[in-house]
Design a protein around this motif. Structure first.
Motif, PDB file in Angstrom:
ATOM      1  N   LEU A  17       0.880  -0.978  -0.156  1.00  0.00           N
ATOM      2  CA  LEU A  17       0.035  -0.041  -0.122  1.00  0.00           C
ATOM      3  C   LEU A  17       0.779   1.240   0.035  1.00  0.00           C
ATOM      4  O   LEU A  17       1.514   1.447   0.783  1.00  0.00           O
ATOM      5  CB  LEU A  17      -0.904  -0.079   1.105  1.00  0.00           C
ATOM      6  CG  LEU A  17      -1.868   1.121   1.352  1.00  0.00           C
ATOM      7  CD1 LEU A  17      -2.894   1.238   0.288  1.00  0.00           C
ATOM      8  CD2 LEU A  17      -2.638   1.249   2.728  1.00  0.00           C
TER       9      LEU A  17
ATOM     10  N   GLU B 197       1.444   5.552  -0.366  1.00  0.00           N
ATOM     11  CA  GLU B 197       0.829   6.753  -0.248  1.00  0.00           C
ATOM     12  C   GLU B 197       1.622   7.927  -0.890  1.00  0.00           C
ATOM     13  O   GLU B 197       2.757   7.889  -0.949  1.00  0.00           O
ATOM     14  CB  GLU B 197       0.552   7.139   1.182  1.00  0.00           C
ATOM     15  CG  GLU B 197      -0.523   8.442   1.553  1.00  0.00           C
ATOM     16  CD  GLU B 197      -0.856   8.348   2.957  1.00  0.00           C
ATOM     17  OE1 GLU B 197      -2.113   8.420   3.236  1.00  0.00           O
ATOM     18  OE2 GLU B 197      -0.021   8.287   3.620  1.00  0.00           O
TER      19      GLU B 197
ATOM     20  N   ARG C  47      -3.881   6.958  -2.200  1.00  0.00           N
ATOM     21  CA  ARG C  47      -3.283   5.590  -2.137  1.00  0.00           C
ATOM     22  C   ARG C  47      -3.392   4.957  -3.441  1.00  0.00           C
ATOM     23  O   ARG C  47      -4.080   4.861  -4.297  1.00  0.00           O
ATOM     24  CB  ARG C  47      -4.068   5.003  -0.976  1.00  0.00           C
ATOM     25  CG  ARG C  47      -3.438   5.715   0.059  1.00  0.00           C
ATOM     26  CD  ARG C  47      -3.939   4.882   1.553  1.00  0.00           C
ATOM     27  NE  ARG C  47      -3.702   5.875   2.708  1.00  0.00           N
ATOM     28  CZ  ARG C  47      -4.099   5.625   3.862  1.00  0.00           C
ATOM     29  NH1 ARG C  47      -4.842   4.444   4.022  1.00  0.00           N
ATOM     30  NH2 ARG C  47      -3.538   6.143   4.932  1.00  0.00           N
TER      31      ARG C  47
ATOM     32  N   PRO D 238       9.479  -8.423  -1.334  1.00  0.00           N
ATOM     33  CA  PRO D 238       9.006  -7.082  -1.760  1.00  0.00           C
ATOM     34  C   PRO D 238       9.940  -6.137  -1.999  1.00  0.00           C
ATOM     35  O   PRO D 238       9.915  -5.027  -2.536  1.00  0.00           O
ATOM     36  CB  PRO D 238       8.216  -6.704  -0.187  1.00  0.00           C
ATOM     37  CG  PRO D 238       9.020  -7.308   0.681  1.00  0.00           C
ATOM     38  CD  PRO D 238       9.476  -8.802  -0.256  1.00  0.00           C
ATOM     39  N   ARG D 239      11.385  -6.417  -1.656  1.00  0.00           N
ATOM     40  CA  ARG D 239      12.331  -5.415  -1.624  1.00  0.00           C
ATOM     41  C   ARG D 239      12.549  -4.751  -3.292  1.00  0.00           C
ATOM     42  O   ARG D 239      12.750  -3.758  -3.370  1.00  0.00           O
ATOM     43  CB  ARG D 239      13.690  -5.964  -1.211  1.00  0.00           C
ATOM     44  CG  ARG D 239      13.696  -5.857   0.467  1.00  0.00           C
ATOM     45  CD  ARG D 239      14.966  -6.412   0.794  1.00  0.00           C
ATOM     46  NE  ARG D 239      14.914  -7.919   0.578  1.00  0.00           N
ATOM     47  CZ  ARG D 239      15.768  -8.606   0.895  1.00  0.00           C
ATOM     48  NH1 ARG D 239      16.834  -8.210   1.727  1.00  0.00           N
ATOM     49  NH2 ARG D 239      15.905  -9.788   0.588  1.00  0.00           N
TER      50      ARG D 239
ATOM     51  N   LYS E 213      10.071  -2.290  -4.188  1.00  0.00           N
ATOM     52  CA  LYS E 213       9.937  -1.255  -3.329  1.00  0.00           C
ATOM     53  C   LYS E 213      11.058  -0.467  -3.978  1.00  0.00           C
ATOM     54  O   LYS E 213      11.206   0.755  -4.029  1.00  0.00           O
ATOM     55  CB  LYS E 213      10.281  -1.559  -1.902  1.00  0.00           C
ATOM     56  CG  LYS E 213       8.955  -1.836  -1.050  1.00  0.00           C
ATOM     57  CD  LYS E 213       9.105  -1.814   0.211  1.00  0.00           C
ATOM     58  CE  LYS E 213       9.286  -3.081   1.032  1.00  0.00           C
ATOM     59  NZ  LYS E 213       9.528  -2.811   2.377  1.00  0.00           N
TER      60      LYS E 213
ATOM     61  N   LYS F 158       7.187  11.694  -4.408  1.00  0.00           N
ATOM     62  CA  LYS F 158       7.694  10.459  -3.816  1.00  0.00           C
ATOM     63  C   LYS F 158       6.689   9.475  -3.562  1.00  0.00           C
ATOM     64  O   LYS F 158       5.801  10.026  -3.071  1.00  0.00           O
ATOM     65  CB  LYS F 158       8.607  10.724  -2.451  1.00  0.00           C
ATOM     66  CG  LYS F 158       9.599   9.742  -2.267  1.00  0.00           C
ATOM     67  CD  LYS F 158      10.604  10.262  -1.075  1.00  0.00           C
ATOM     68  CE  LYS F 158      10.780   9.707  -0.062  1.00  0.00           C
ATOM     69  NZ  LYS F 158       9.829   9.645   1.277  1.00  0.00           N
TER      70      LYS F 158
ATOM     71  N   PHE G 148       5.835   3.947   1.071  1.00  0.00           N
ATOM     72  CA  PHE G 148       5.165   2.711   1.658  1.00  0.00           C
ATOM     73  C   PHE G 148       4.505   2.670   2.977  1.00  0.00           C
ATOM     74  O   PHE G 148       5.283   2.906   3.949  1.00  0.00           O
ATOM     75  CB  PHE G 148       6.040   1.595   1.534  1.00  0.00           C
ATOM     76  CG  PHE G 148       6.752   1.380   0.152  1.00  0.00           C
ATOM     77  CD1 PHE G 148       5.904   0.775  -1.189  1.00  0.00           C
ATOM     78  CD2 PHE G 148       7.857   2.057  -0.658  1.00  0.00           C
ATOM     79  CE1 PHE G 148       6.339   0.729  -2.424  1.00  0.00           C
ATOM     80  CE2 PHE G 148       8.373   1.984  -1.720  1.00  0.00           C
ATOM     81  CZ  PHE G 148       7.399   1.268  -2.738  1.00  0.00           C
ATOM     82  N   ILE G 149       3.517   2.305   3.018  1.00  0.00           N
ATOM     83  CA  ILE G 149       2.846   2.357   4.625  1.00  0.00           C
ATOM     84  C   ILE G 149       2.232   0.907   4.692  1.00  0.00           C
ATOM     85  O   ILE G 149       1.998   0.889   6.039  1.00  0.00           O
ATOM     86  CB  ILE G 149       1.624   3.504   4.493  1.00  0.00           C
ATOM     87  CG1 ILE G 149       0.549   3.282   3.569  1.00  0.00           C
ATOM     88  CG2 ILE G 149       2.229   4.774   4.379  1.00  0.00           C
ATOM     89  CD1 ILE G 149      -0.636   4.165   3.719  1.00  0.00           C
ATOM     90  N   GLU G 150       2.199   0.199   3.912  1.00  0.00           N
ATOM     91  CA  GLU G 150       1.816  -1.329   4.594  1.00  0.00           C
ATOM     92  C   GLU G 150       2.144  -2.324   3.305  1.00  0.00           C
ATOM     93  O   GLU G 150       2.316  -1.879   2.290  1.00  0.00           O
ATOM     94  CB  GLU G 150       0.217  -1.341   4.463  1.00  0.00           C
ATOM     95  CG  GLU G 150      -0.135  -2.685   5.038  1.00  0.00           C
ATOM     96  CD  GLU G 150      -1.735  -2.861   5.238  1.00  0.00           C
ATOM     97  OE1 GLU G 150      -2.445  -1.823   4.705  1.00  0.00           O
ATOM     98  OE2 GLU G 150      -2.223  -3.945   5.522  1.00  0.00           O
ATOM     99  N   GLU G 151       2.965  -3.427   4.069  1.00  0.00           N
ATOM    100  CA  GLU G 151       3.429  -4.226   3.147  1.00  0.00           C
ATOM    101  C   GLU G 151       3.274  -5.815   3.743  1.00  0.00           C
ATOM    102  O   GLU G 151       3.370  -6.005   4.858  1.00  0.00           O
ATOM    103  CB  GLU G 151       4.883  -4.172   3.031  1.00  0.00           C
ATOM    104  CG  GLU G 151       6.001  -5.320   2.417  1.00  0.00           C
ATOM    105  CD  GLU G 151       6.876  -6.009   3.184  1.00  0.00           C
ATOM    106  OE1 GLU G 151       7.678  -5.385   3.916  1.00  0.00           O
ATOM    107  OE2 GLU G 151       6.403  -7.090   3.266  1.00  0.00           O
ATOM    108  N   ARG G 152       2.609  -6.549   2.846  1.00  0.00           N
ATOM    109  CA  ARG G 152       2.538  -7.957   3.193  1.00  0.00           C
ATOM    110  C   ARG G 152       2.793  -8.968   2.119  1.00  0.00           C
ATOM    111  O   ARG G 152       2.553  -8.822   1.152  1.00  0.00           O
ATOM    112  CB  ARG G 152       0.906  -8.260   3.493  1.00  0.00           C
ATOM    113  CG  ARG G 152       0.381  -7.367   4.691  1.00  0.00           C
ATOM    114  CD  ARG G 152      -1.047  -7.451   4.770  1.00  0.00           C
ATOM    115  NE  ARG G 152      -1.579  -6.663   5.602  1.00  0.00           N
ATOM    116  CZ  ARG G 152      -1.756  -6.925   6.828  1.00  0.00           C
ATOM    117  NH1 ARG G 152      -1.603  -8.001   7.540  1.00  0.00           N
ATOM    118  NH2 ARG G 152      -2.540  -5.976   7.591  1.00  0.00           N
TER     119      ARG G 152
END
Lengths: 558, 321
Positions: free
Chosen positions: A85, A87, A215, A226-227, A230, A376, A379-383
């Motif tokens: 997620l 933002e 978002r 995930p890296r 990101k 920019k 990232f506020i949530e990562e699963r």
């Protein structure tokens, strides 16, 4: 209630058959269904072998084209993948926009009589301007209002709000309405850029969806780390070609804090400093295409790009005039490579070499081609769920469902005997219908969704039980089997509807207000409620009616 | 079959137990509040923010090794726990948790992501080929929103159900049903505080399902109460309610039974990921069944219902096909 005219029977059979057909593909492999495998671009021999096998199976498939092939859509928690997620910071977008307006503002106020100093640095998304002479306030305001940039082509909000503070101060800021519109605009642009960066060939299954105004949700099935995502999205992607001054004296002067005017020091990955001209020769918007290629010298991965016509022209002219000089390719404030110009570069084909892996070169090409992000991304949530865990969850869920189903079936048959068996039959029909509905609607099955199905298995017999209890009561008060069954169904209907509508309300609320897996749970619960009312009230009743007609029992063993 | 041996006509005087039941419920609710406020709920990262990383345990690595590797990163308090048999094959996993990172520049979201990446990198460096089964990082901004939207969902669902019951029955029933729901939700939350089971998004989903289930149960009893109240106009309301509960008793027990069977199979065979959710559901089914009798019906008895002319004209609806 026990009369089932032919059209009703036909309708019931049609619904069951249709549900069964929709559910059927879930029992087979993709190859069997004739679904071509997706080329993931993996290069290890094992993956290539699997790909070829699946492709061969798909080509030989005899699955008829008119039958459905879509399976239940598995959520990321079941198939493994990365959920991110992100933002957008509207303030930052606004600040960037204001920065790009500064040149215009400077122009209109460029009468030296008008302002004390040059237009000062902006402070976040506001820009304070102090006038030399308060008498010029009206003139300054009038000139500023002439810059009336709007967002989008037509009917956009004014970006700037111009406010007078005291005698000689003007505050320029981005208006609130414009901030909203800018963020929404940035969101659209970002989605497009993210797509081009993550999925340059348009083949992967990455889903990028807006959420609210600021978002963006990114879901990448099959991705385990995930890296990388990101990293690809964390870069602004601002690419420029700048001429560099490589004379040791200039560099030394710059390092002691006295750079040549219009130049600045920029480092590369290894910490080597370059003194580059602040005004770029070519920027990202001059780049037509970027691809991963190979360095002709040692065949290592590199990034090739082509400039647009005007960019190539400018670049050619500059290189012709600066033979023997360095030019630097700068990405996000870091020098990527800085070759010396041996001869003019016409034609606009440029290559960046470096110690890239194949993946890095591909990612870099995608970032360069996609262009610069308008702000920019935070990232506020990562699963992330590994593919192994997803497969485990499916196995665990399937096993729990089967055990639950068997337990409930045994319990029902022990409790009600034959008529309990009818309920079990309609319970199985219920599960088939749920699977069919999930496949047909393209709804996503999540881990809590599996819990929802198992819960439905337990609760699905409820409507049957209510009816059977009524039938028992009616029979006890001396009615014949047929009339007892009719009365039982009639009197239970209102109870069943009341009871299920209330649960349906809970499911609907969960769906509307929930997120991700919770939504998945709500969908299966809601579908389960609808199908269990149908199976209990129509399918079981039909079974019972057929049996009553055939067996003509004196007394119902219930 | 079996049901033939079940007494054909039970005659339990449920309503005569309503005072002890009331005391019991009040004590449970008070205890739940006490637990929730003293011990607190064990919020998962969905609501508390922070990170959870789950790795498959390599053969020669134990919790201490992992704690050592992650502890060096300076992430504040890090919990490292081994969990046996969470997957189908009984794979042993090590779960690493750490709380929301404090960021000097105020961007806690970014700090959380950086911390997550560095834990991954450290694990990969220390244990080559380590299998990261899952990882999650939730920033404080998102976790606050998730909790808020979860609670809003619960509130809206309660309000809508109350509305539906008011329309279909009378307001006394709606009040009784909703009181029973609050009762169930509070006690289930108290149970979560007591056992310190993780309270997360799936738990909210489970709570809403309990609300649905409990309401379902209550409505079925109420339907009978309304029917019997029409039939026996002269009978005392307490007796009418007892008759209704007894008549629906075997249905209540059977449905609770099958639902519990299904839920137990998720709890036992569904792996740890679903255990919190199925635990909430199991507990909720039991408490929901109890509350539909001793809270919802008892409250209707206390409030009384309108059995006069007005009640006759009420919508009967849905009868027949």
């Amino acid at each position: 209630m026990l009369n089932f005219p032919a059209w009703k029977v036909a309708l019931i059979c049609l619904v069951l058959l249709w549900g069964g057909l929709l559910a059927l593909p879930n029992a087979f492999s993709d190859g069997f269904l004739g679904i071509q495998p997706r080329d993931t671009g993996a290069t290890d021999p094992q993956s290539i072998l699997e790909y070829d096998q699946q492709k061969a199976a798909a080509e030989q498939s005899w699955w008829p084209g008119f039958l459905p092939t879509s399976k239940v859509n598995l959520g990321l928690d079941l198939q493994g993948g990365v959920y991110l997620l992100t933002e957008i910071d509207p303030e930052e977008v606004a600040a960037n926009r204001l920065e790009s307006l500064q040149a215009d503002i400077r122009d209109v106020l460029n009468d030296p009589q008008l302002i004390t100093r040059d237009v000062p640095e902006q402070d976040g998304s506001t820009l304070p301007i102090r006038l030399r002479n308060p008498d010029q306030m009206d003139d300054a305001l009038r000139r500023l209002r002439r810059i009336n940039p709007t967002i989008g082509a037509t009917g956009g909000e004014k970006i700037m709000s111009i406010e007078q503070r005291g005698e000689a101060m003007i505050m320029i800021s981005v208006s609130d309405a414009a901030m909203q519109a800018l963020a929404a605009d940035a969101q659209d642009k970002m989605i497009e850029i993210i797509r081009r960066r993550l999925d340059p060939d348009g083949v992967s299954e990455v889903s990028i969806t807006p959420q609210g105004d600021t978002r963006i949700v990114i879901e990448a099935p099959g991705e385990a780390d995930p890296r990388r995502i990101k990293d690809i999205l964390g870069r602004a992607g601002r690419m420029t070609f700048n001429m560099a001054d490589s004379s040791p004296s200039s560099i030394a002067a710059a390092e002691t804090g006295r750079p040549r005017p219009g130049f600045e020091l920029v480092q590369d990955e290894n910490g080597i400093s370059y003194l580059i001209n602040r005004t770029p020769v070519v920027t990202g918007s001059d780049i037509a295409t970027a691809n991963q290629g190979y360095d002709p010298d040692d065949n290592s991965p590199a990034v090739d790009f082509r400039l647009t016509g005007s960019g190539a022209e400018r670049f050619g002219r500059t290189t012709a005039n600066n033979r023997g000089e360095l030019f630097a390719i700068v990405l996000d404030g870091k020098v990527m490579s800085a070759p010396r110009i041996n001869e003019p570069i016409w034609g606009g084909n440029v290559q960046i070499t470096g110690s890239f892996s194949m993946q890095e070169a591909q990612d870099l090409a995608a970032i360069i081609e996609a262009g610069e992000l308008p702000g920019k991304l935070g990232f506020i949530e990562e699963r992330t769920v590994g593919p192994g865990l997803g497969a485990d969850s499916i196995r665990a869920g399937t096993r729990a469902s089967i055990i639950g189903l068997v337990l409930v079936a045994v319990f029902m048959i022990i409790a009600y005997g034959l008529i309990g068996g009818f309920a079990v039959g309609s319970l199985i029909a219920n599960i088939v219908l749920i699977l069919g509905a999930l496949s047909g609607l393209g709804a996503t099955l999540t881990l809590p969704g599996i819990a929802g199905i198992i819960l439905t298995i337990g609760m699905a017999v409820d409507a049957n039980v209510i009816v059977f209890e009524r039938i028992r009561e009616e029979q006890r008060s001396g009615r014949s089997p047929n009339t007892a069954v009719i009365a039982g169904y009639e009197r239970a209907l209102s109870t069943i509807l009341d009871a299920n509508i209330t649960t349906f309300i809970a499911a609907a609320i969960l769906y509307m207000l929930g997120s991700g897996p919770v939504k998945g749970f709500a969908v299966t619960l809601a579908i389960g409620i609808v199908t269990s009312v149908f199976t209990a009230f129509v399918v079981t009743r039909w079974f019972t009616a057929v049996w009553l007609r055939l067996a003509k029992p004196r007394k119902l063993s219930i | 079959m079996l049901l033939q041996y079940w007494p054909q006509k039970t005659d339990v005087k449920f309503m005569s137990f309503r005072l002890p039941a009331l005391v019991f419920s009040v004590v449970l609710i008070a205890a739940s509040f006490f637990m929730i406020f003293t011990k607190g709920l064990n919020f998962g990262i969905d609501f508390a923010g922070g990170s959870v990383i789950e790795i498959e345990q390599p053969v020669d690595v134990n919790e201490q090794d992992v704690r050592g590797v992650v502890g060096e990163l300076g992430l504040g308090e890090v919990q490292v726990n081994a969990a046996r048999g969470t997957g189908v094959e009984g794979i042993e996993v090590i779960v690493i948790r750490f709380a929301t990172q404090v960021a000097e520049d105020g961007d806690q979201e970014a700090a959380q992501q950086v911390a997550n990446n560095s834990v991954r990198a450290a694990l990969e460096a220390a244990f080559p080929g380590v299998n990261i089964r899952s990882s999650a990082a939730v920033g404080p901004k998102v976790s606050g929103e998730l909790l808020r939207s979860g609670l809003i969902a619960l509130g809206v669902a309660l309000a809508l159900m109350m509305l539906y019951i008011s329309v279909r029955f009378q307001w006394q029933y709606a009040l009784g049903a909703v009181a029973a729901l609050f009762h169930d939700v509070i006690i289930t939350m108290g149970m979560f505080a007591l056992t310190q089971f993780e309270f997360n998004l799936s738990t909210i989903a489970a709570l809403l399902t309990i609300v649905g289930y409990s309401m379902n149960d209550t409505v079925i009893v109420f339907d009978r109460v309304r029917e019997e109240a029409r039939k026996y106009k002269k009978l005392d309301l307490g007796q009418v309610i007892d008759i209704a509960i007894n008549q629906t008793l075997s249905r209540t027990l059977l449905t609770s039974g099958t639902t519990l069977l299904a839920l137990l199979s998720i709890y036992i065979f569904g792996g740890t990921v679903l255990s919190g959710m199925s635990f909430a559901l199991i507990f909720g089914v039991v408490i929901g069944t109890y509350s539909s009798i001793f809270v919802a019906s008892a409250l209707v008895l206390m409030l009384g219902i309108d059995r006069g002319e007005k009640a006759k004209r009420e919508v009967v609806g849905f009868q027949g096909t």
